[in-house]
Write a protein that holds these residues in place. Sequence first.
Motif, mmCIF file in Angstrom:
data_model
loop_
_atom_site.group_PDB
_atom_site.id
_atom_site.type_symbol
_atom_site.label_atom_id
_atom_site.label_comp_id
_atom_site.label_asym_id
_atom_site.label_seq_id
_atom_site.Cartn_x
_atom_site.Cartn_y
_atom_site.Cartn_z
ATOM 1 N N UNK A 93 19.427 -73.909 -18.478
ATOM 2 C CA UNK A 93 20.147 -73.478 -19.679
ATOM 3 C C UNK A 93 19.242 -73.006 -20.817
ATOM 4 N N UNK A 94 18.099 -73.656 -21.011
ATOM 5 C CA UNK A 94 17.174 -73.240 -22.067
ATOM 6 C C UNK A 94 16.583 -71.869 -21.773
ATOM 7 N N UNK A 95 16.244 -71.619 -20.511
ATOM 8 C CA UNK A 95 15.688 -70.324 -20.114
ATOM 9 C C UNK A 95 16.747 -69.240 -20.278
ATOM 10 N N UNK A 96 17.971 -69.532 -19.887
ATOM 11 C CA UNK A 96 19.056 -68.558 -20.020
ATOM 12 C C UNK A 96 19.300 -68.221 -21.490
ATOM 13 N N UNK A 97 19.275 -69.230 -22.357
ATOM 14 C CA UNK A 97 19.480 -68.985 -23.786
ATOM 15 C C UNK A 97 18.352 -68.124 -24.356
ATOM 16 N N UNK A 98 17.111 -68.431 -23.969
ATOM 17 C CA UNK A 98 15.970 -67.625 -24.427
ATOM 18 C C UNK A 98 16.089 -66.186 -23.952
ATOM 19 N N UNK A 99 16.500 -65.998 -22.709
ATOM 20 C CA UNK A 99 16.653 -64.651 -22.159
ATOM 21 C C UNK A 99 17.745 -63.890 -22.892
ATOM 22 N N UNK A 100 18.838 -64.569 -23.207
ATOM 23 C CA UNK A 100 19.919 -63.922 -23.956
ATOM 24 C C UNK A 100 19.454 -63.506 -25.345
ATOM 25 N N UNK A 101 18.690 -64.381 -26.008
ATOM 26 C CA UNK A 101 18.168 -64.048 -27.343
ATOM 27 C C UNK A 101 17.240 -62.842 -27.276
ATOM 28 N N UNK A 102 16.354 -62.812 -26.292
ATOM 29 C CA UNK A 102 15.439 -61.683 -26.150
ATOM 30 C C UNK A 102 16.199 -60.392 -25.848
ATOM 31 N N UNK A 103 17.200 -60.495 -25.003
ATOM 32 C CA UNK A 103 17.987 -59.312 -24.654
ATOM 33 C C UNK A 103 18.715 -58.771 -25.876
ATOM 34 N N UNK A 104 19.277 -59.659 -26.693
ATOM 35 C CA UNK A 104 19.976 -59.223 -27.898
ATOM 36 C C UNK A 104 19.017 -58.603 -28.906
ATOM 37 N N UNK A 105 17.840 -59.208 -29.082
ATOM 38 C CA UNK A 105 16.871 -58.728 -30.067
ATOM 39 C C UNK A 105 16.258 -57.396 -29.646
ATOM 40 N N UNK A 106 16.071 -57.189 -28.356
ATOM 41 C CA UNK A 106 15.365 -55.993 -27.875
ATOM 42 C C UNK A 106 16.277 -54.961 -27.230
ATOM 43 N N UNK A 107 17.574 -55.109 -27.402
ATOM 44 C CA UNK A 107 18.526 -54.244 -26.713
ATOM 45 C C UNK A 107 18.251 -52.758 -26.955
ATOM 46 N N UNK A 108 17.855 -52.368 -28.167
ATOM 47 C CA UNK A 108 17.630 -50.958 -28.485
ATOM 48 C C UNK A 108 16.316 -50.423 -27.922
ATOM 49 N N UNK A 109 15.419 -51.322 -27.506
ATOM 50 C CA UNK A 109 14.109 -50.887 -27.036
ATOM 51 C C UNK A 109 14.057 -50.602 -25.540
ATOM 52 N N UNK A 110 15.097 -50.944 -24.809
ATOM 53 C CA UNK A 110 15.071 -50.802 -23.363
ATOM 54 C C UNK A 110 16.236 -49.944 -22.871
ATOM 55 N N UNK A 111 16.035 -49.343 -21.729
ATOM 56 C CA UNK A 111 17.072 -48.549 -21.080
ATOM 57 C C UNK A 111 17.603 -49.340 -19.898
ATOM 58 N N UNK A 112 18.902 -49.436 -19.787
ATOM 59 C CA UNK A 112 19.502 -50.156 -18.672
ATOM 60 C C UNK A 112 19.130 -49.479 -17.358
ATOM 61 N N UNK A 113 18.958 -50.262 -16.323
ATOM 62 C CA UNK A 113 18.588 -49.749 -15.021
ATOM 63 C C UNK A 113 19.583 -48.694 -14.534
ATOM 64 N N UNK A 114 20.859 -48.929 -14.777
ATOM 65 C CA UNK A 114 21.890 -47.979 -14.358
ATOM 66 C C UNK A 114 21.800 -46.649 -15.093
ATOM 67 N N UNK A 115 21.154 -46.642 -16.275
ATOM 68 C CA UNK A 115 21.025 -45.415 -17.061
ATOM 69 C C UNK A 115 19.811 -44.588 -16.652
#
Length: 116
Positions: A93-115
């Motif tokens: 759960x702690x790793x999942x929460x950290x990953x979610x926070x990183x994904x939210x913070x960096x969402x504009x910096x990355x391109x989704x694999x499907x894109x």
Amino acid sequence: MSENARDTGGRYSRKLTEQDLLKVFDYETDAEEPMLAASEIVDALYDRFDIDVSDETVRRRLRSMEDDGTVSSKRFGARAVGWTALVAPRLDPDVAADADELADADRDEYTALNDL
């Protein structure tokens, strides 16, 4: 018979979980060798996680997981059975929460694999 793990003194330490078994598959299998024997799982549980359980306990838990569609088995000859995971272990759960926070913070910096 119990599915509890025993410590080095022979005392029950905690229950063997599906996640324990799935982590073994995650560590011990790859595309070239996707299956493990129950004895290999027992050894990996002890070597990697200091969980001491019997082959029969592991086989019983694997059969239950197979009924749930979490793992699959294949017979090799009269007695040999290979097991493979059909799902990955859940993230801590702690790793999942950290990953979610990183994904939210960096969402504009990355391109989704499907894109791509």
